[in-house]
Design an enzyme around this catalytic site. Structure first.
Site, PDB file in Angstrom:
ATOM      1  N   ALA A  93      11.072   1.416   6.500  1.00 57.68           N
ATOM      2  CA  ALA A  93      12.368   1.990   6.130  1.00 57.68           C
ATOM      3  C   ALA A  93      12.690   3.102   7.118  1.00 57.68           C
ATOM      4  O   ALA A  93      11.868   3.996   7.344  1.00 57.68           O
ATOM      5  CB  ALA A  93      12.329   2.537   4.707  1.00 57.68           C
TER       6      ALA A  93
ATOM      7  N   CYS B 124       5.618   9.506  -0.101  1.00 58.68           N
ATOM      8  CA  CYS B 124       4.376   8.950   0.463  1.00 58.68           C
ATOM      9  C   CYS B 124       3.155   9.803   0.132  1.00 58.68           C
ATOM     10  O   CYS B 124       2.104   9.669   0.767  1.00 58.68           O
ATOM     11  CB  CYS B 124       4.493   8.760   1.977  1.00 58.68           C
TER      12      CYS B 124
ATOM     13  N   ILE C  81       6.445   3.324   6.254  1.00 58.71           N
ATOM     14  CA  ILE C  81       5.904   1.966   6.358  1.00 58.71           C
ATOM     15  C   ILE C  81       4.938   1.714   5.209  1.00 58.71           C
ATOM     16  O   ILE C  81       4.080   2.551   4.916  1.00 58.71           O
ATOM     17  CB  ILE C  81       5.179   1.770   7.708  1.00 58.71           C
TER      18      ILE C  81
ATOM     19  N   GLY D 115       7.364  -3.674   4.315  1.00 53.50           N
ATOM     20  CA  GLY D 115       7.617  -3.383   5.721  1.00 53.50           C
ATOM     21  C   GLY D 115       7.936  -1.935   6.005  1.00 53.50           C
ATOM     22  O   GLY D 115       7.134  -1.045   5.739  1.00 53.50           O
TER      23      GLY D 115
ATOM     24  N   GLY E 266       0.829  -1.186   0.000  1.00 49.31           N
ATOM     25  CA  GLY E 266       0.000   0.000   0.000  1.00 49.31           C
ATOM     26  C   GLY E 266       0.874   1.250   0.000  1.00 49.31           C
ATOM     27  O   GLY E 266       2.096   1.172   0.109  1.00 49.31           O
TER      28      GLY E 266
ATOM     29  N   GLU F 183       1.999   5.386  -1.350  1.00 48.53           N
ATOM     30  CA  GLU F 183       2.418   6.093  -2.557  1.00 48.53           C
ATOM     31  C   GLU F 183       3.897   5.816  -2.840  1.00 48.53           C
ATOM     32  O   GLU F 183       4.419   4.781  -2.467  1.00 48.53           O
ATOM     33  CB  GLU F 183       2.129   7.593  -2.390  1.00 48.53           C
TER      34      GLU F 183
ATOM     35  N   TYR G 240      11.419   6.237  -1.602  1.00 50.34           N
ATOM     36  CA  TYR G 240      12.789   6.183  -2.118  1.00 50.34           C
ATOM     37  C   TYR G 240      13.640   5.380  -1.154  1.00 50.34           C
ATOM     38  O   TYR G 240      13.535   5.540   0.065  1.00 50.34           O
ATOM     39  CB  TYR G 240      13.325   7.613  -2.235  1.00 50.34           C
ATOM     40  N   HIS G 241      14.465   4.494  -1.706  1.00 49.82           N
ATOM     41  CA  HIS G 241      15.432   3.741  -0.907  1.00 49.82           C
ATOM     42  C   HIS G 241      16.834   4.043  -1.414  1.00 49.82           C
ATOM     43  O   HIS G 241      17.038   4.237  -2.624  1.00 49.82           O
ATOM     44  CB  HIS G 241      15.182   2.236  -1.018  1.00 49.82           C
TER      45      HIS G 241
END
Length: 221
Positions: free
Chosen positions: A158, A174, A144, A156, A77, A79, A82-83
């Site tokens: 970040a 998000c 999350i 999960g 779920g 929006e 970025y990682h």
């Protein structure tokens, strides 16, 4: 709450597509055999953007057709997010039938894990009503996004430990335009993901009432 064994896997810097496939495989295994132990994967990703299942492209500030940045639309779920290195990502693969079959409860538990970690450093993590995540003095440091199928979780959280935040400027993180993104390093400049990882693992074990057993990457294949 029943005490469960949870396998902890820490593979280091991992391509997003690889970790995504690991998660899908672990979930499928648990659909086939619900008695398998839960898993918590803690890792970092190279730079990548991900969109939730119903996420709007309007929240991207770049043209996704140009292939300039790695971008994936996934089952979670929420929006766009970025990682990147310096951000600690956690993927719990849990059977919620062993805990509470309640998604609201699960989201609040994940937030509580991050809040407990911040508290170790004397930082007060906060929730905002109606929003999911953790904020620190108005800056979002914990994101999350989850997917749950037949009560097995994937995706999960970040936690922005010490990332370069520049990548967040290319999106509306998000989908929240009126709140900025932050990191723990803005408050504790010397902090590292290596330092924070075991603290996240311990907080997760306490919040969920599990016994973590460090495992090798072999169970991912």
């Amino acid at each position: 709450m029943t005490s469960q064994t949870c396998q902890l896997i820490c593979p280091g810097l991992t391509k997003y597509s690889v970790a995504w496939e690991w998660q899908r495989s672990l979930v499928q295994q648990r659909h086939n055999c619900p008695e398998l132990a839960d898993v918590l994967i803690l890792l970092e990703h190279p730079q990548v953007y991900t969109l939730g299942q119903g996420a709007k492209l309007d929240f991207l500030k770049f043209d996704p057709t140009q292939n300039k940045y790695e971008l994936h639309r996934v089952e979670r779920g929420g929006e766009v997010t970025y990682h990147c290195p310096g951000q600690l990502v956690g993927y719990p693969i849990l059977n919620l039938k062993h805990y509470q079959q309640d998604l609201h409860w699960y989201l609040r538990q994940l937030e509580e894990v991050l809040i407990k970690v911040l508290d170790i450093f004397g930082l007060k993590g906060e929730r905002y009503p109606g929003l999911t995540g953790v904020w620190l003095e108005g800056r979002k440091v914990g994101a999350i996004g989850i997917k749950v199928s037949r009560w097995i979780t994937m995706h999960g959280f970040a936690l922005n430990v010490s990332p370069n935040l520049e990548g967040f400027q290319r999106i509306v993180p998000c989908g929240i335009s009126d709140k900025s993104v932050g990191s723990l390093a803005q408050f504790i400049p010397s902090i590292t993901t290596d330092e924070v990882l075991p603290l996240v693992a311990n907080a997760f074990a306490k919040v969920f009432g599990v016994k973590l057993v460090k495992s090798t990457n072999a169970i991912l294949f």
